[in-house]
Design a protein around this motif. Structure first.
Motif, PDB file in Angstrom:
ATOM      1  N   TRP A 184       4.696  -7.615   7.556  1.00  0.00           N
ATOM      2  CA  TRP A 184       3.448  -7.080   8.121  1.00  0.00           C
ATOM      3  C   TRP A 184       2.244  -7.605   7.342  1.00  0.00           C
ATOM      4  O   TRP A 184       1.234  -7.997   7.926  1.00  0.00           O
ATOM      5  CB  TRP A 184       3.439  -5.553   8.072  1.00  0.00           C
ATOM      6  CG  TRP A 184       4.461  -4.878   8.918  1.00  0.00           C
ATOM      7  CD1 TRP A 184       5.205  -5.418   9.936  1.00  0.00           C
ATOM      8  CD2 TRP A 184       4.872  -3.514   8.797  1.00  0.00           C
ATOM      9  NE1 TRP A 184       6.048  -4.470  10.462  1.00  0.00           N
ATOM     10  CE2 TRP A 184       5.863  -3.296   9.790  1.00  0.00           C
ATOM     11  CE3 TRP A 184       4.511  -2.450   7.965  1.00  0.00           C
ATOM     12  CZ2 TRP A 184       6.489  -2.065   9.958  1.00  0.00           C
ATOM     13  CZ3 TRP A 184       5.127  -1.213   8.130  1.00  0.00           C
ATOM     14  CH2 TRP A 184       6.110  -1.032   9.115  1.00  0.00           C
ATOM     15  N   ARG A 189      -1.083  -7.985   9.727  1.00  0.00           N
ATOM     16  CA  ARG A 189      -1.070  -6.669  10.407  1.00  0.00           C
ATOM     17  C   ARG A 189      -1.369  -5.548   9.415  1.00  0.00           C
ATOM     18  O   ARG A 189      -1.936  -4.524   9.775  1.00  0.00           O
ATOM     19  CB  ARG A 189       0.298  -6.427  11.051  1.00  0.00           C
ATOM     20  CG  ARG A 189       0.640  -7.314  12.232  1.00  0.00           C
ATOM     21  CD  ARG A 189       1.999  -6.970  12.810  1.00  0.00           C
ATOM     22  NE  ARG A 189       2.057  -5.561  13.212  1.00  0.00           N
ATOM     23  CZ  ARG A 189       3.215  -4.923  13.478  1.00  0.00           C
ATOM     24  NH1 ARG A 189       4.374  -5.552  13.340  1.00  0.00           N
ATOM     25  NH2 ARG A 189       3.211  -3.661  13.855  1.00  0.00           N
ATOM     26  N   GLN A 191      -3.177  -4.094   6.031  1.00  0.00           N
ATOM     27  CA  GLN A 191      -4.328  -4.343   5.143  1.00  0.00           C
ATOM     28  C   GLN A 191      -4.584  -3.115   4.282  1.00  0.00           C
ATOM     29  O   GLN A 191      -4.127  -2.009   4.593  1.00  0.00           O
ATOM     30  CB  GLN A 191      -5.567  -4.647   6.005  1.00  0.00           C
ATOM     31  CG  GLN A 191      -5.438  -5.940   6.819  1.00  0.00           C
ATOM     32  CD  GLN A 191      -6.584  -6.077   7.814  1.00  0.00           C
ATOM     33  OE1 GLN A 191      -6.878  -5.159   8.587  1.00  0.00           O
ATOM     34  NE2 GLN A 191      -7.214  -7.232   7.789  1.00  0.00           N
ATOM     35  N   LYS A 193      -7.833  -1.080   3.049  1.00  0.00           N
ATOM     36  CA  LYS A 193      -9.290  -0.965   3.241  1.00  0.00           C
ATOM     37  C   LYS A 193      -9.707   0.457   2.889  1.00  0.00           C
ATOM     38  O   LYS A 193      -9.025   1.426   3.263  1.00  0.00           O
ATOM     39  CB  LYS A 193      -9.663  -1.219   4.716  1.00  0.00           C
ATOM     40  CG  LYS A 193      -9.763  -2.687   5.105  1.00  0.00           C
ATOM     41  CD  LYS A 193     -10.342  -2.851   6.515  1.00  0.00           C
ATOM     42  CE  LYS A 193      -9.446  -2.252   7.575  1.00  0.00           C
ATOM     43  NZ  LYS A 193      -9.911  -2.551   8.962  1.00  0.00           N
ATOM     44  N   TRP A 198      -3.841   0.228   6.242  1.00  0.00           N
ATOM     45  CA  TRP A 198      -4.136   0.078   7.676  1.00  0.00           C
ATOM     46  C   TRP A 198      -3.099  -0.844   8.305  1.00  0.00           C
ATOM     47  O   TRP A 198      -2.794  -1.904   7.759  1.00  0.00           O
ATOM     48  CB  TRP A 198      -5.533  -0.532   7.880  1.00  0.00           C
ATOM     49  CG  TRP A 198      -6.663   0.342   7.426  1.00  0.00           C
ATOM     50  CD1 TRP A 198      -6.976   0.678   6.136  1.00  0.00           C
ATOM     51  CD2 TRP A 198      -7.610   1.005   8.246  1.00  0.00           C
ATOM     52  NE1 TRP A 198      -8.063   1.497   6.104  1.00  0.00           N
ATOM     53  CE2 TRP A 198      -8.488   1.714   7.382  1.00  0.00           C
ATOM     54  CE3 TRP A 198      -7.854   1.063   9.620  1.00  0.00           C
ATOM     55  CZ2 TRP A 198      -9.552   2.487   7.854  1.00  0.00           C
ATOM     56  CZ3 TRP A 198      -8.924   1.824  10.091  1.00  0.00           C
ATOM     57  CH2 TRP A 198      -9.751   2.539   9.216  1.00  0.00           C
ATOM     58  N   ASP A 200      -2.195  -2.653  11.985  1.00  0.00           N
ATOM     59  CA  ASP A 200      -2.704  -2.969  13.335  1.00  0.00           C
ATOM     60  C   ASP A 200      -4.043  -2.279  13.572  1.00  0.00           C
ATOM     61  O   ASP A 200      -4.270  -1.650  14.613  1.00  0.00           O
ATOM     62  CB  ASP A 200      -1.683  -2.562  14.395  1.00  0.00           C
ATOM     63  CG  ASP A 200      -0.368  -3.330  14.253  1.00  0.00           C
ATOM     64  OD1 ASP A 200       0.685  -2.771  14.618  1.00  0.00           O
ATOM     65  OD2 ASP A 200      -0.402  -4.466  13.706  1.00  0.00           O
ATOM     66  N   GLN A 201      -4.910  -2.341  12.546  1.00  0.00           N
ATOM     67  CA  GLN A 201      -6.286  -1.828  12.622  1.00  0.00           C
ATOM     68  C   GLN A 201      -6.361  -0.295  12.693  1.00  0.00           C
ATOM     69  O   GLN A 201      -7.429   0.261  12.975  1.00  0.00           O
ATOM     70  CB  GLN A 201      -7.060  -2.426  13.820  1.00  0.00           C
ATOM     71  CG  GLN A 201      -6.991  -3.949  13.936  1.00  0.00           C
ATOM     72  CD  GLN A 201      -7.598  -4.662  12.728  1.00  0.00           C
ATOM     73  OE1 GLN A 201      -8.555  -4.169  12.120  1.00  0.00           O
ATOM     74  NE2 GLN A 201      -7.019  -5.791  12.362  1.00  0.00           N
ATOM     75  N   GLN A 202      -5.222   0.383  12.436  1.00  0.00           N
ATOM     76  CA  GLN A 202      -5.225   1.857  12.427  1.00  0.00           C
ATOM     77  C   GLN A 202      -4.826   2.354  11.044  1.00  0.00           C
ATOM     78  O   GLN A 202      -3.884   1.794  10.451  1.00  0.00           O
ATOM     79  CB  GLN A 202      -4.205   2.402  13.450  1.00  0.00           C
ATOM     80  CG  GLN A 202      -4.528   2.049  14.901  1.00  0.00           C
ATOM     81  CD  GLN A 202      -5.822   2.703  15.380  1.00  0.00           C
ATOM     82  OE1 GLN A 202      -6.115   3.876  15.049  1.00  0.00           O
ATOM     83  NE2 GLN A 202      -6.635   1.941  16.112  1.00  0.00           N
ATOM     84  N   PRO A 203      -5.494   3.370  10.528  1.00  0.00           N
ATOM     85  CA  PRO A 203      -5.070   3.906   9.214  1.00  0.00           C
ATOM     86  C   PRO A 203      -3.663   4.479   9.312  1.00  0.00           C
ATOM     87  O   PRO A 203      -3.324   5.149  10.284  1.00  0.00           O
ATOM     88  CB  PRO A 203      -6.112   4.982   8.918  1.00  0.00           C
ATOM     89  CG  PRO A 203      -6.725   5.323  10.231  1.00  0.00           C
ATOM     90  CD  PRO A 203      -6.610   4.114  11.099  1.00  0.00           C
TER      91      PRO A 203
END
Ligand SMILES: Nc1nc2c(c(=O)[nH]1)N[C@@H](CN(C=O)c1ccc(C(=O)N[C@@H](CCC(=O)O)C(=O)O)cc1)CN2
Ligand SMILES: NCC(=O)N[C@@H]1O[C@H](COP(=O)([O-])[O-])[C@@H](O)[C@H]1O
Length: 207
Positions: A184, A189, A191, A193, A198, A200-203
């Motif tokens: 991932w 996918r 990260q 932040k 996160w 897929d851009q979701q926490p």
């Protein structure tokens, strides 16, 4: 392709699972080096067999944690990693070390965090009569095993379980989960932040 440096202290079965996943294409990355704080451990042999630079930075040869960590950073950074993977690495790292790799360093821990940070997790599960146990992958922060949890896998504890059987059950889960989480990160996918994980851009929220 992501550059991965793996830190170990022993057997290296999680390292092997990651090496295998790089070799079969499941991880879009390259294990550029394996570094152990203990010499003569089997994990270094695993790296050598895979043609990966295998280096011991022996913590017992340094007069302070700080000197050890400076040598470790100097060794790691020669390989310019995108990701540092702790795989059974058994040294508590300073906040300065963690800050240097913040957001690009992962750890796998043999408990369902936040339960049982630290050592001897299987013993504590048995002593407390827990019915569930498992493993957690998290970003590494200064707080020992307190970093944002990325993923967990759990299983039922049975009456005939002991520390040895729990270790086997844990590692069966770890060898599937850790390569998946590493993939991932390498694919972008996963990260780190705002102090959170996160996907897929979701926490990521692990209840
Ligand atoms: N700052 C952090 N350092 C480390 C983390 C972390 O999350 N933050 N994760 C650990 C891995 N770990 C559990 O998953 C862990 C490793 C080692 C120890 C520990 O008590 N180590 C002793 C020495 C033990 C030994 O050498 O056998 C010590 O360092 O004095 C606790 C938890 C890696 N580091
Ligand atoms: N607190 C850190 C810790 O206990 N980590 C654990 O050490 C084992 C290393 O096995 P391996 O060397 O075969 O990958 C793994 O089970 C990992 O969860």
């Amino acid at each position: 392709m992501s550059n991965i440096v793996v830190l170990i202290s022993g057997n290296g079965s999680n390292l092997q699972a990651i090496i295998d996943s790089v070799q079969n294409g499941a991880i879009d990355g390259c294990v550029s080096a394996v570094i152990s704080n203990k010499p003569d451990v089997y994990g270094l042999e695993r790296a050598e067999k895979a043609g990966i630079p295998a280096i011991a930075v022996d913590h017992s040869q340094f007069s302070s944690r700080s000197d050890f960590e400076q040598a470790l950073i100097q060794t790691i950074d020669q390989y310019q990693p995108n990701l540092v993977v702790l795989a059974g690495f058994m040294r508590i790292l300073s906040s300065e070390f963690v800050q240097h790799y913040l957001g690009t360093m992962l750890n796998i821990h043999p408990s369902l965090l936040p339960k049982y940070p630290g050592l001897n997790t299987h013993k504590r599960v048995l002593e407390n009569g827990d019915k569930e146990h498992g493993t957690s992958v998290h970003f590494v922060t200064a707080e020992l095993d307190g970093g944002p949890i990325i993923a967990q896998r759990s299983f039922h504890v049975t009456a005939d379980d002991n520390e040895e059987s729990l270790q086997k059950k844990i590692q069966q889960q770890e060898h599937k989960l850790y390569p998946e989480v590493v993939s991932w990160f390498c694919s972008g996918r996963l990260q780190f932040k705002d102090g959170k994980a996160w996907l897929d851009q979701q926490p990521v929220s692990i209840l």
